[in-house]
Design an enzyme around this catalytic site. Structure first.
Site, PDB file in Angstrom:
ATOM      1  N   HIS A 257       0.848  -1.193   0.000  1.00 45.16           N
ATOM      2  CA  HIS A 257       0.000   0.000   0.000  1.00 45.16           C
ATOM      3  C   HIS A 257       0.884   1.243   0.000  1.00 45.16           C
ATOM      4  O   HIS A 257       1.966   1.238   0.580  1.00 45.16           O
ATOM      5  CB  HIS A 257      -0.922   0.014   1.232  1.00 45.16           C
ATOM      6  CG  HIS A 257      -2.033   1.009   1.118  1.00 45.16           C
ATOM      7  ND1 HIS A 257      -1.886   2.321   1.482  1.00 45.16           N
ATOM      8  CD2 HIS A 257      -3.294   0.876   0.644  1.00 45.16           C
ATOM      9  CE1 HIS A 257      -3.021   2.966   1.253  1.00 45.16           C
ATOM     10  NE2 HIS A 257      -3.897   2.117   0.739  1.00 45.16           N
ATOM     11  N   GLU A 315      -7.895  -4.591  -0.861  1.00 43.69           N
ATOM     12  CA  GLU A 315      -8.421  -5.198  -2.082  1.00 43.69           C
ATOM     13  C   GLU A 315      -8.571  -6.716  -1.959  1.00 43.69           C
ATOM     14  O   GLU A 315      -9.473  -7.316  -2.529  1.00 43.69           O
ATOM     15  CB  GLU A 315      -7.510  -4.908  -3.278  1.00 43.69           C
ATOM     16  CG  GLU A 315      -7.220  -3.441  -3.542  1.00 43.69           C
ATOM     17  CD  GLU A 315      -8.333  -2.752  -4.297  1.00 43.69           C
ATOM     18  OE1 GLU A 315      -9.472  -3.260  -4.293  1.00 43.69           O
ATOM     19  OE2 GLU A 315      -8.062  -1.701  -4.885  1.00 43.69           O
TER      20      GLU A 315
HETATM   21  N1  ACO Z   1       4.044  -7.558  -4.998  1.00 49.11           N
HETATM   22  C1  ACO Z   1       5.367  -7.659  -5.235  1.00 49.11           C
HETATM   23  N2  ACO Z   1       6.217  -6.645  -5.017  1.00 49.11           N
HETATM   24  C2  ACO Z   1       5.708  -5.502  -4.544  1.00 49.11           C
HETATM   25  C3  ACO Z   1       4.328  -5.353  -4.274  1.00 49.11           C
HETATM   26  C4  ACO Z   1       3.486  -6.444  -4.520  1.00 49.11           C
HETATM   27  N3  ACO Z   1       2.182  -6.382  -4.291  1.00 49.11           N
HETATM   28  N4  ACO Z   1       4.102  -4.098  -3.828  1.00 49.11           N
HETATM   29  C5  ACO Z   1       5.277  -3.484  -3.826  1.00 49.11           C
HETATM   30  N5  ACO Z   1       6.262  -4.322  -4.254  1.00 49.11           N
HETATM   31  C6  ACO Z   1       7.670  -4.051  -4.367  1.00 49.11           C
HETATM   32  C7  ACO Z   1       7.980  -3.075  -5.484  1.00 49.11           C
HETATM   33  O1  ACO Z   1       8.208  -3.736  -6.705  1.00 49.11           O
HETATM   34  C8  ACO Z   1       9.190  -2.376  -4.948  1.00 49.11           C
HETATM   35  O2  ACO Z   1      10.299  -3.205  -5.147  1.00 49.11           O
HETATM   36  P1  ACO Z   1      11.738  -2.577  -5.562  1.00 49.11           P
HETATM   37  O3  ACO Z   1      12.021  -1.529  -4.538  1.00 49.11           O
HETATM   38  O4  ACO Z   1      12.641  -3.752  -5.516  1.00 49.11           O
HETATM   39  O5  ACO Z   1      11.524  -1.960  -6.905  1.00 49.11           O
HETATM   40  C9  ACO Z   1       8.942  -2.323  -3.444  1.00 49.11           C
HETATM   41  O6  ACO Z   1       8.072  -3.414  -3.165  1.00 49.11           O
HETATM   42  C10 ACO Z   1       8.288  -1.044  -3.014  1.00 49.11           C
HETATM   43  O7  ACO Z   1       7.207  -0.835  -3.880  1.00 49.11           O
HETATM   44  P2  ACO Z   1       6.563   0.568  -4.199  1.00 49.11           P
HETATM   45  O8  ACO Z   1       6.012   0.549  -5.561  1.00 49.11           O
HETATM   46  O9  ACO Z   1       7.478   1.679  -3.802  1.00 49.11           O
HETATM   47  O10 ACO Z   1       5.374   0.568  -3.187  1.00 49.11           O
HETATM   48  P3  ACO Z   1       4.321   1.667  -3.179  1.00 49.11           P
HETATM   49  O11 ACO Z   1       4.089   1.839  -1.741  1.00 49.11           O
HETATM   50  O12 ACO Z   1       4.595   2.860  -3.944  1.00 49.11           O
HETATM   51  O13 ACO Z   1       3.144   0.944  -3.985  1.00 49.11           O
HETATM   52  C11 ACO Z   1       1.192  -0.280  -4.426  1.00 49.11           C
HETATM   53  C12 ACO Z   1       1.985   0.604  -3.430  1.00 49.11           C
HETATM   54  C13 ACO Z   1       1.047   0.434  -5.780  1.00 49.11           C
HETATM   55  C14 ACO Z   1      -0.186  -0.520  -3.821  1.00 49.11           C
HETATM   56  C15 ACO Z   1       1.956  -1.616  -4.601  1.00 49.11           C
HETATM   57  O14 ACO Z   1       2.144  -2.213  -3.349  1.00 49.11           O
HETATM   58  C16 ACO Z   1       1.247  -2.585  -5.542  1.00 49.11           C
HETATM   59  O15 ACO Z   1       1.408  -2.454  -6.753  1.00 49.11           O
HETATM   60  N6  ACO Z   1       0.463  -3.554  -4.987  1.00 49.11           N
HETATM   61  C17 ACO Z   1      -0.263  -4.502  -5.814  1.00 49.11           C
HETATM   62  C18 ACO Z   1      -1.527  -3.871  -6.391  1.00 49.11           C
HETATM   63  C19 ACO Z   1      -2.604  -3.666  -5.350  1.00 49.11           C
HETATM   64  O16 ACO Z   1      -2.904  -4.542  -4.532  1.00 49.11           O
HETATM   65  N7  ACO Z   1      -3.225  -2.471  -5.380  1.00 49.11           N
HETATM   66  C20 ACO Z   1      -4.287  -2.092  -4.445  1.00 49.11           C
HETATM   67  C21 ACO Z   1      -3.746  -1.198  -3.358  1.00 49.11           C
HETATM   68  S1  ACO Z   1      -4.992  -0.818  -2.132  1.00 49.11           S
HETATM   69  C22 ACO Z   1      -5.774   0.502  -2.732  1.00 49.11           C
HETATM   70  O17 ACO Z   1      -5.248   1.279  -3.477  1.00 49.11           O
HETATM   71  C23 ACO Z   1      -7.216   0.793  -2.304  1.00 49.11           C
END
Ligand code: ACO
Length: 378
Positions: A257, A315
């Protein structure tokens, strides 16, 4: 950061003062009008939660009756709106698009668009009717007329399939709608506040907010989280499937998140509701499989992304609970809107009272010093 610094995405910028909800991303706490979410979501009716957001206190019995009645009598939608929904169904428009088209017609009929409260009541009352009527039309079936004798969320479930739902199903839907009703300054709420800040009207605000909610980065798709559980199919396949996905550098839907660095508190609330619901009805095998997927995903994310604190988000359990209630994934985001419109209208009323146009600046990065040339010289 100074006032002149550009902040991409306005991340961390405080753009409003609100008494509606407060998020502590480090501790995983969501407080709604001073109450921990978990104490409200599974106890309050939708109408009580809405009243709390609108008036900053829980209603007494008479006030609850009044707001319940006020919503119930506004559920019907004008024929012109049905015409729009039928036209959208003929083109197989996505449900969230049809909801946005239908929402734009809500100022038709007798509502006084200059009256924010009338606009707010109309929008909240009619969103379930728009979604359910469109869903019926899309499937070649006549919409069901809304029932005034049912509560807000029970009527929504009724309008989707024409059957009165069990108390357990009604409670599960109500808990879901309450859980997602408000969540700080998210993109759609900000959109609604910007529109209201220009002294525009509530129907314009919720229509614009729907446009913002639709995007996959916001209202997104709990659908893919559920698809993943279906694709996995069996407990033996959980770890190999998730490892293969992470090895390919793909993200696991339903985890991580942007604000929460610990487990999303809304996931906790919906997980408790799912545990209760699936102990009484629903596909128990799918539920057990989903729990195994969650446990393994959190363990593997800690292994693959150490220190990132990637936990379950709202989600994952949204998908599980709404699927258990018999909703297809096409209705997940529109159902999110049926809950979130409560928050949009509350923010709209709050913004209207503050009566200050939201008008930030942009940093100009384009060309300078150009001189006009007539078309023949270009
Ligand atoms: N699966 C695998 N790896 C992940 C996930 C995930 N679900 N989420 C983050 N990471 C990784 C990223 O690839 C990144 O890795 P890196 O630093 O090696 O490149 C690291 O963890 C940090 O990720 P960020 O993108 O900086 O995390 P951010 O906090 O910006 O993103 C987000 C949050 C977009 C929700 C992300 O966690 C994601 O894409 N999750 C999956 C999609 C999802 O479930 N979305 C619904 C969110 S809830 C809502 O919005 C109501």
């Amino acid at each position: 950061m100074t006032l002149n610094d550009f902040v991409p995405g306005l991340k961390g910028v405080i753009a409003a003062r609100t008494r509606l909800s407060s998020i502590d991303g480090d501790k995983g706490k969501l407080t709604v009008a001073g109450y921990p979410l978990e104490s409200l979501a599974c106890n309050a009716s939708f109408e009580e939660m809405l009243y709390l957001l609108w008036y900053d206190r829980l209603p007494d019995a008479g006030e609850l009756n009044d707001v319940t009645e006020a919503l119930a009598k506004r559920r019907g939608i004008p024929e012109a709106t049905h015409v729009v929904l039928r036209a959208a169904a003929a083109e197989r428009a996505p449900v969230i698009d049809a909801l946005r088209m239908g929402a734009a017609t809500l100022s038709l009929g007798s509502i006084d668009t200059a009256d924010e409260c009338a606009g707010a009541l109309t929008a909240v009352a009619r969103f379930p009717t728009l979604v359910a009527s469109y869903w019926r039309s899309l499937n070649g079936e006549e919409p069901f007329a809304p029932r005034r004798d049912l509560g807000h969320s029970a009527n929504y479930l009724y309008m989707l399939n024409g059957e009165e739902s069990s108390p357990a199903r009604n409670r599960a839907m109500e808990t879901y709608l309450n859980t997602v009703m408000d969540h700080g300054m998210n993109a759609s709420t900000f959109t609604a506040r910007v529109i209201i800040s220009t002294q525009s009207d509530m129907i314009s605000a919720v229509t614009g907010a729907l446009g913002a909610l639709k995007g996959p980065l916001h209202g997104g798709a709990p659908g893919p989280a559920l698809d993943m559980v279906f694709e996995i199919g069996s407990v033996e396949n959980v770890e190999p499937y998730l490892r293969a996905k992470l090895d390919r550098g793909e993200r696991l839907m339903g985890f991580g998140h942007a604000v929460y660095r610990v487990r999303d508190p809304r996931a906790d609330v919906l997980a408790a509701e799912a545990a209760r619901f699936f102990s009484e009805e629903g596909d128990r095998k799918l539920y057990d499989l989903a729990l195994e997927v969650e446990r393994t995903a959190v363990r593997l994310l800690a292994e693959y992304k150490p220190g990132r604190n990637l936990e379950t988000n709202v989600e994952f359990y949204t998908a599980l609970l709404l699927h258990g209630l018999g909703l297809p994934s096409a209705l997940f985001t529109p159902t999110f809107a049926v809950g979130r419109v409560g928050g949009w209208t509350a923010h709209g009323l709050e913004q209207r009272a503050q009566d200050r146009i939201i008008r930030p600046r942009a940093e100009y990065v384009g060309a300078t010093g150009r001189r006009w040339k007539p078309v023949g010289e270009r």
